[in-house]
Motif scaffolding. Structure first.
Motif, PDB file in Angstrom:
ATOM      1  N   PHE A  14      20.042  37.251 -41.902  1.00 21.96           N
ATOM      2  CA  PHE A  14      18.844  36.453 -41.642  1.00 21.96           C
ATOM      3  C   PHE A  14      17.807  37.273 -40.863  1.00 21.96           C
ATOM      4  O   PHE A  14      16.611  37.273 -41.195  1.00 21.96           O
ATOM      5  N   THR A  15      18.278  37.987 -39.834  1.00 19.77           N
ATOM      6  CA  THR A  15      17.370  38.815 -39.016  1.00 19.77           C
ATOM      7  C   THR A  15      16.751  39.928 -39.858  1.00 19.77           C
ATOM      8  O   THR A  15      15.540  40.211 -39.770  1.00 19.77           O
ATOM      9  N   LYS A  16      17.589  40.583 -40.699  1.00 20.60           N
ATOM     10  CA  LYS A  16      17.103  41.670 -41.552  1.00 20.60           C
ATOM     11  C   LYS A  16      16.029  41.172 -42.512  1.00 20.60           C
ATOM     12  O   LYS A  16      14.982  41.812 -42.695  1.00 20.60           O
ATOM     13  N   GLU A  17      16.268  40.008 -43.134  1.00 17.83           N
ATOM     14  CA  GLU A  17      15.310  39.471 -44.101  1.00 17.83           C
ATOM     15  C   GLU A  17      14.012  39.065 -43.417  1.00 17.83           C
ATOM     16  O   GLU A  17      12.918  39.254 -43.974  1.00 17.83           O
ATOM     17  N   CYS A  18      14.131  38.518 -42.197  1.00 21.57           N
ATOM     18  CA  CYS A  18      12.922  38.139 -41.456  1.00 21.57           C
ATOM     19  C   CYS A  18      12.069  39.374 -41.139  1.00 21.57           C
ATOM     20  O   CYS A  18      10.840  39.335 -41.239  1.00 21.57           O
ATOM     21  N   LYS A  19      12.722  40.478 -40.768  1.00 25.88           N
ATOM     22  CA  LYS A  19      11.982  41.707 -40.478  1.00 25.88           C
ATOM     23  C   LYS A  19      11.331  42.249 -41.734  1.00 25.88           C
ATOM     24  O   LYS A  19      10.194  42.727 -41.714  1.00 25.88           O
ATOM     25  N   THR A  20      12.068  42.160 -42.873  1.00 27.72           N
ATOM     26  CA  THR A  20      11.526  42.638 -44.151  1.00 27.72           C
ATOM     27  C   THR A  20      10.268  41.866 -44.530  1.00 27.72           C
ATOM     28  O   THR A  20       9.305  42.427 -45.056  1.00 27.72           O
ATOM     29  N   LYS A  21      10.270  40.606 -44.254  1.00 28.85           N
ATOM     30  CA  LYS A  21       9.127  39.751 -44.597  1.00 28.85           C
ATOM     31  C   LYS A  21       8.053  39.737 -43.514  1.00 28.85           C
ATOM     32  O   LYS A  21       7.090  38.971 -43.596  1.00 28.85           O
ATOM     33  N   GLY A  22       8.287  40.538 -42.484  1.00 29.21           N
ATOM     34  CA  GLY A  22       7.289  40.601 -41.419  1.00 29.21           C
ATOM     35  C   GLY A  22       7.316  39.406 -40.499  1.00 29.21           C
ATOM     36  O   GLY A  22       6.296  39.032 -39.914  1.00 29.21           O
ATOM     37  N   LYS A  23       8.482  38.755 -40.357  1.00 32.39           N
ATOM     38  CA  LYS A  23       8.614  37.582 -39.476  1.00 32.39           C
ATOM     39  C   LYS A  23       9.762  37.817 -38.490  1.00 32.39           C
ATOM     40  O   LYS A  23      10.815  37.198 -38.581  1.00 32.39           O
ATOM     41  N   PRO A  24       9.565  38.754 -37.566  1.00 27.30           N
ATOM     42  CA  PRO A  24      10.637  39.041 -36.601  1.00 27.30           C
ATOM     43  C   PRO A  24      10.911  37.828 -35.693  1.00 27.30           C
ATOM     44  O   PRO A  24       9.984  37.112 -35.307  1.00 27.30           O
ATOM     45  N   LEU A  25      12.172  37.609 -35.382  1.00 31.92           N
ATOM     46  CA  LEU A  25      12.556  36.456 -34.557  1.00 31.92           C
ATOM     47  C   LEU A  25      12.966  36.916 -33.168  1.00 31.92           C
ATOM     48  O   LEU A  25      13.883  37.728 -33.033  1.00 31.92           O
ATOM     49  N   PRO A  26      12.281  36.429 -32.132  1.00 33.93           N
ATOM     50  CA  PRO A  26      12.709  36.777 -30.766  1.00 33.93           C
ATOM     51  C   PRO A  26      14.031  36.087 -30.457  1.00 33.93           C
ATOM     52  O   PRO A  26      14.214  34.914 -30.755  1.00 33.93           O
ATOM     53  N   LYS A  27      14.970  36.820 -29.880  1.00 33.31           N
ATOM     54  CA  LYS A  27      16.283  36.260 -29.553  1.00 33.31           C
ATOM     55  C   LYS A  27      16.159  35.443 -28.269  1.00 33.31           C
ATOM     56  O   LYS A  27      15.780  35.961 -27.231  1.00 33.31           O
ATOM     57  N   PRO A  28      16.487  34.137 -28.330  1.00 36.38           N
ATOM     58  CA  PRO A  28      16.402  33.307 -27.114  1.00 36.38           C
ATOM     59  C   PRO A  28      17.396  33.781 -26.075  1.00 36.38           C
ATOM     60  O   PRO A  28      18.521  34.156 -26.409  1.00 36.38           O
ATOM     61  N   ALA A  29      16.971  33.756 -24.836  1.00 37.95           N
ATOM     62  CA  ALA A  29      17.830  34.227 -23.753  1.00 37.95           C
ATOM     63  C   ALA A  29      18.895  33.183 -23.439  1.00 37.95           C
ATOM     64  O   ALA A  29      18.600  31.997 -23.362  1.00 37.95           O
ATOM     65  N   GLY A  30      20.109  33.670 -23.224  1.00 37.71           N
ATOM     66  CA  GLY A  30      21.189  32.795 -22.755  1.00 37.71           C
ATOM     67  C   GLY A  30      21.665  31.779 -23.757  1.00 37.71           C
ATOM     68  O   GLY A  30      22.124  30.724 -23.375  1.00 37.71           O
ATOM     69  N   VAL A  31      21.544  32.059 -25.096  1.00 38.93           N
ATOM     70  CA  VAL A  31      21.992  31.106 -26.090  1.00 38.93           C
ATOM     71  C   VAL A  31      23.485  31.217 -26.311  1.00 38.93           C
ATOM     72  O   VAL A  31      24.204  30.244 -26.381  1.00 38.93           O
TER      73      VAL A  31
END
Length: 647
Positions: A14-31
């Motif tokens: 999911f993270t890789k595909e988001c980066k490929t599409k130009g939609k990087p996801l910030p990782k929430p702290a303490g999840v």
């Protein structure tokens, strides 16, 4: 959420595909629960524990430990109990000299309040039982039961348990918002709606109580004004030399007292003795206990009947449900009697019109195309038939019995409609005229056929089928009909004797005892070895059933001819019905009709859309035959309903 649930491969893709599409996801702290550091609130709780800051600790505890964990987790309940013990004894353990008396009393008082409320749930547990005496022990430090509390090891062990609990619980609460919404939102809304509904019901009850008091006060006020005006006129007449007769004074005093007292007051006032009337008046004005159970609001029955005939099926079903609930949920006594009397006096079932305007009869709902409408009509009739006055009203219409018999044969045996039709017919069988009609219509044959296969019958259907058969077999016409098919009847009844549902045994024994008074049935029973069969059941039954079967065997061995006086019982006049008023819980079971958002149902529907003015017509309840008391050892010899017999 994916990271929280440890879908590691899915997260990478999911993270890789988001980066490929130009939609990087910030990782929430303490999840992730694996990476969560110790939370500040955890440190604050441990600090408050060590410093004995009771108020701070439990304020944080209530804010950060969810109520579902506090009330539903046994570990949390036990830990909270020991935490209260810790804070209650903290001053005794840590004071250098004598502890501050006021603060110690406050802590002990707080602990007592906890024991009487939230901590009461653990009062039956042996582990915690000694601590319920702690607030009343003058010096717990020297008491053998509490010495362990004042050792450092006890406090350290409790702190370790607290730290472990907080570590697991507070991290678990750091769940993703998505999961929190899914788990908690529905439950919170449900609990809130339940609380609001309960508050609404209580408010409506209080409103009715106050309204009743207000109406009483207003009526007394108007009466008092009228009497006062008459007394002023009387004083003027006295000034003018006219005499006031004792009869006149007596009539005025009678008006001042409540209706229930008028007769006794009129006879007890002695006008030759000064002050008698005023003394009686003061006594009548003394405070009286207000009836706790108010009458339910009056309804517009004309509008109700119109909508029951012309409304859509969903409205009809809701109205039938609400009218039934009025009966089943009302308090036995004046409240329930008034509800039923209102139905009768306002001719809810159109009985007075049924011959002239047959197509308007609400009873036609028994033949509705909607299964829900048919079911709810049958439920209402069954509820009314649960009360003796209701049976009297319903039995006025001979068409009803015919319609119920038709529905009994047409509906599926596993449906609630069929169960309630059967229940109503069974209750009708308490009345002799209706018994005779059922026997004449051949209902005994139909019941025997239905009871040959009991696997498809619910417990309710089985009990009411067998008890209906017994009630019909108690009549001479029923015995005669059974004699014509004696072998079939005896086979069905002996099979039922061995049924796993022991609730039906009294009715089976009663039916056997009754039909065995016929010589030809006795002969048939002997030929099929009935005595040996009954002796087999004596070995397995309880004392009550054994005695009843012994009576049946005695009847089987009898050589007495059929009593001619019994044969003619069908020609006797209708006797007073026994007072069998029982609302069984099954009347409201498995409700299939539920209101959607914005729909009104139950009492709310009736009082919002169909509120009437003075449609209650109080009537003295007919004194019913209290019933013949017989030994439980004997087979039943009078008609009963299962609900009444169980009671």
């Amino acid at each position: 959420y994916l990271d929280f649930a440890e879908f590691e491969e899915t997260v990478r893709v999911f993270t890789k595909e988001c980066k490929t599409k130009g939609k990087p996801l910030p990782k929430p702290a303490g999840v992730s629960p694996r990476d969560s550091p110790t939370l500040p609130v955890q440190k604050d709780l441990l600090t408050a524990f060590e410093n004995g800051e009771q108020k701070v600790f439990f304020q944080l505890w209530e804010e950060h430990i969810s109520s579902s964990i506090q009330d539903g987790d046994p570990v949390a309940e036990k830990l909270e109990f020991y935490l209260h013990v810790h804070f209650a004894t903290y001053l005794l353990k840590h004071s250098m000299g004598k502890p501050d008396k006021a603060e110690l009393e406050e802590r002990i008082s707080h602990f007592k309040a906890y024991l009487e409320t939230k901590g009461a749930a653990l009062s039956q547990t042996t582990e915690f039982l000694p601590f319920y005496a702690l607030p009343f022990v003058p010096n717990p430090m020297v008491h053998p039961s509490f010495k362990e509390l004042f050792q450092d090891s006890w406090t350290l062990d409790l702190r370790t348990r607290l730290e472990k609990f907080l570590s697991l619980t507070l991290k678990a609460r750091q769940t993703p918002r998505l999961l929190t919404l899914f788990k908690e939102n529905g439950q919170c809304n449900k609990e809130m709606l339940q609380r609001l509904h309960q508050q609404l019901v209580e408010s409506e009850h209080r409103t009715m109580t106050y309204l009743k008091r207000f109406n009483k006060m207003r009526a007394d006020y108007h009466n008092l004004i009228g009497v006062t005006a008459e007394l002023v006129d009387s004083l003027e007449a006295t000034v003018n030399g006219k005499l006031i007769t004792p009869e006149y004074l007596q009539s005025v005093c009678v008006r001042l007292f409540s209706n229930q007292m008028r007769q006794s007051v009129a006879q007890s006032i002695d006008f030759t003795r000064p002050g008698t009337a005023s003394t009686m008046l003061r006594a009548s004005l003394a405070p009286v206990k207000v009836q706790d159970v108010p009458l339910l609001p009056s309804l517009d029955y004309e509008k109700l009947k119109k909508d029951l005939v012309t409304g859509n099926d969903r409205l009809k079903a809701f109205l039938l449900q609400a009218l039934r609930w009025r009966l089943t949920t009302s308090y036995p006594g004046e409240q329930r009697d008034t509800v039923l009397q209102a139905y009768i006096s306002n001719d809810l079932a159109f009985f007075q019109l049924v011959y002239d305007i047959a197509n308007l009869s609400i009873l036609k709902l028994l033949h509705s195309k909607s299964e829900v409408v048919r079911q709810y009509m049958a439920r209402l009739i069954n509820a009314c038939a649960s009360l003796a006055e209701g049976r009297v009203y319903l039995s006025q219409n001979p068409v009803l019995l015919q319609m119920l018999e038709e529905r009994l044969k047409a509906e599926d045996k596993d449906s609630l409609t069929w169960e309630n039709v059967l229940g109503a017919l069974q209750k009708f069988s308490l009345r002799r005229a209706l018994q005779s009609a059922m026997i004449k219509d051949g209902l005994i044959f139909w019941l025997l056929d239905a009871l040959t296969d009991t696997d498809c019958l619910s417990d309710y259907a089985l009990q009411y089928s067998v008890s209906l058969l017994m009630n019909l077999c108690l009549r001479s016409a029923g015995k005669k009909m059974c004699a014509s098919i004696a072998n079939d009847v005896l086979k069905v009844l002996t099979d039922l004797l061995g049924h796993e549902n022991h609730e039906i045994q009294p009715y089976v024994n009663g039916a056997l005892y009754s039909i065995l008074t016929v010589p030809s049935v006795r002969e048939e029973a002997r030929a099929m070895g009935m005595k040996e069969i009954l002796h087999c059941f004596i070995k397995e039954g309880n004392r009550e059933m054994i005695r009843q079967i012994e009576f049946v065997i005695k009847q089987l061995d009898s050589e007495e001819p059929l009593n001619d006086s019994i044969v003619s019982d069908d020609e006797e006049e209708e006797e007073d019905e026994e007072d069998h008023d029982i609302m069984e819980p099954d009347l409201d079971k498995d409700e299939v009709l539920q209101p959607q958002m914005g729909e009104l149902a139950g009492e709310k529907l009736l009082t919002t859309e169909y509120l009437g003015i003075m449609t209650h017509t109080p009537k003295t309840k007919k004194k019913l035959f209290p019933g013949v008391h017989q030994s439980v050892d004997e087979p039943l010899q009078r008609p009963v309903t299962p609900g009444y017999h169980r009671t």
